[in-house]
Design an enzyme around this catalytic site. Structure first.
Site, mmCIF file in Angstrom:
data_model
loop_
_atom_site.group_PDB
_atom_site.id
_atom_site.type_symbol
_atom_site.label_atom_id
_atom_site.label_comp_id
_atom_site.label_asym_id
_atom_site.label_seq_id
_atom_site.Cartn_x
_atom_site.Cartn_y
_atom_site.Cartn_z
ATOM 1 N N GLY A 52 0.706 8.906 -22.333
ATOM 2 C CA GLY A 52 -0.355 9.774 -21.844
ATOM 3 C C GLY A 52 -1.270 8.984 -20.934
ATOM 4 N N GLN A 57 -9.220 6.443 -17.008
ATOM 5 C CA GLN A 57 -8.350 5.284 -16.791
ATOM 6 C C GLN A 57 -8.016 5.068 -15.316
ATOM 7 O OE1 GLN A 57 -5.435 6.561 -20.065
ATOM 8 N NE2 GLN A 57 -5.355 4.330 -20.147
ATOM 9 N N CYS A 95 -2.194 1.010 -25.180
ATOM 10 C CA CYS A 95 -2.902 1.745 -24.137
ATOM 11 C C CYS A 95 -2.722 1.008 -22.811
ATOM 12 C CB CYS A 95 -4.377 1.818 -24.497
ATOM 13 S SG CYS A 95 -5.385 2.673 -23.278
ATOM 14 N N LEU A 96 -2.462 1.762 -21.741
ATOM 15 C CA LEU A 96 -2.278 1.130 -20.431
ATOM 16 C C LEU A 96 -3.527 0.369 -19.978
ATOM 17 C CD1 LEU A 96 -0.391 4.007 -18.569
ATOM 18 C CD2 LEU A 96 0.615 1.889 -19.445
ATOM 19 N N HIS A 137 -5.622 10.317 -28.955
ATOM 20 C CA HIS A 137 -5.896 9.073 -28.229
ATOM 21 C C HIS A 137 -6.487 9.380 -26.840
ATOM 22 C CE1 HIS A 137 -4.494 4.871 -26.844
ATOM 23 N NE2 HIS A 137 -4.816 5.478 -25.725
ATOM 24 N N GLU A 138 -5.881 10.354 -26.143
ATOM 25 C CA GLU A 138 -6.345 10.676 -24.780
ATOM 26 C C GLU A 138 -7.717 11.336 -24.805
ATOM 27 O OE1 GLU A 138 -4.825 9.166 -22.561
ATOM 28 O OE2 GLU A 138 -3.005 8.762 -23.705
ATOM 29 N N HIS A 141 -10.422 8.864 -25.010
ATOM 30 C CA HIS A 141 -10.762 8.255 -23.712
ATOM 31 C C HIS A 141 -11.865 9.058 -23.007
ATOM 32 C CE1 HIS A 141 -8.055 4.917 -22.890
ATOM 33 N NE2 HIS A 141 -6.989 5.614 -23.263
HETATM 34 NI NI NI Z 1 -5.085 4.861 -23.721
#
Ligand code: NI
Length: 158
Positions: A52, A57, A95-96, A137-138, A141
């Site tokens: 995701g 991000q 996470c990226l 998780h998203e 963010h």
């Molecule tokens: Ni993430």
């Protein structure tokens, strides 16, 4: 999607990742710029092999996320969890924006999530397991929360 581009991803300690993101207005959704952003985020997620990706991000504090399903990327605009299971489950996350770090996070097993799709249509979905985890998780963010804030057994790959 054909000329979508890969956007640079912000890395942990960038203050944008810690800000609360704002709601997206319905009339913004149909603009070319917004539609392009959705495509670019989907392409970026796929290219970076993420489960995701949330708009902060890529440097935008707006309530937009993309999540990967079996064969496509789903854009969720103003996603909101309206129901969550009492039961939680622990699972490994990464996470990226926090490269090479993994940790176990407790999340609700099942959720019901409401959002607007790319056409501005209101959608309600029930998700469980990995999909429920990715959505939680998203959405974190969008509220300036990173998984490392909640994780235990944090491991850093070297
Ligand atoms: Ni993430």
């Amino acid at each position: 999607m054909s000329n979508a581009k890969i956007l640079p991803i912000l890395i942990n300690h960038n203050p944008i990742l810690r800000k609360k993101s704002t709601q997206i207005r319905r009339d913004e959704i149909k603009t070319k710029e917004f539609q392009r952003l959705c495509s670019d985020m989907a392409k970026t997620m796929e290219e970076k092999d993420g489960a995701g990706l949330a708009a902060p991000q890529i440097g935008k504090n707006i309530r937009l996320v993309v999540v990967r399903t079996e064969n496509s990327a789903v854009c969720m605009i103003n996603p909101k969890i309206i129901k969550k299971s009492w039961a939680k489950e622990c699972g490994e996350e990464g996470c990226l924006s926090v490269p090479d770090v993994f940790g176990k996070v407790k999340r609700h097993k099942k959720i019901i999530c409401k959002y607007l799709d790319k056409k501005g249509k209101e959608i309600k979905i029930e998700a469980e397991g990995l999909m429920a985890r990715v959505i939680q998780h998203e959405i974190d963010h969008l509220d300036g929360v990173l998984f490392i804030d909640k994780a235990r057994d944090i491991k850093k790959l070297t």
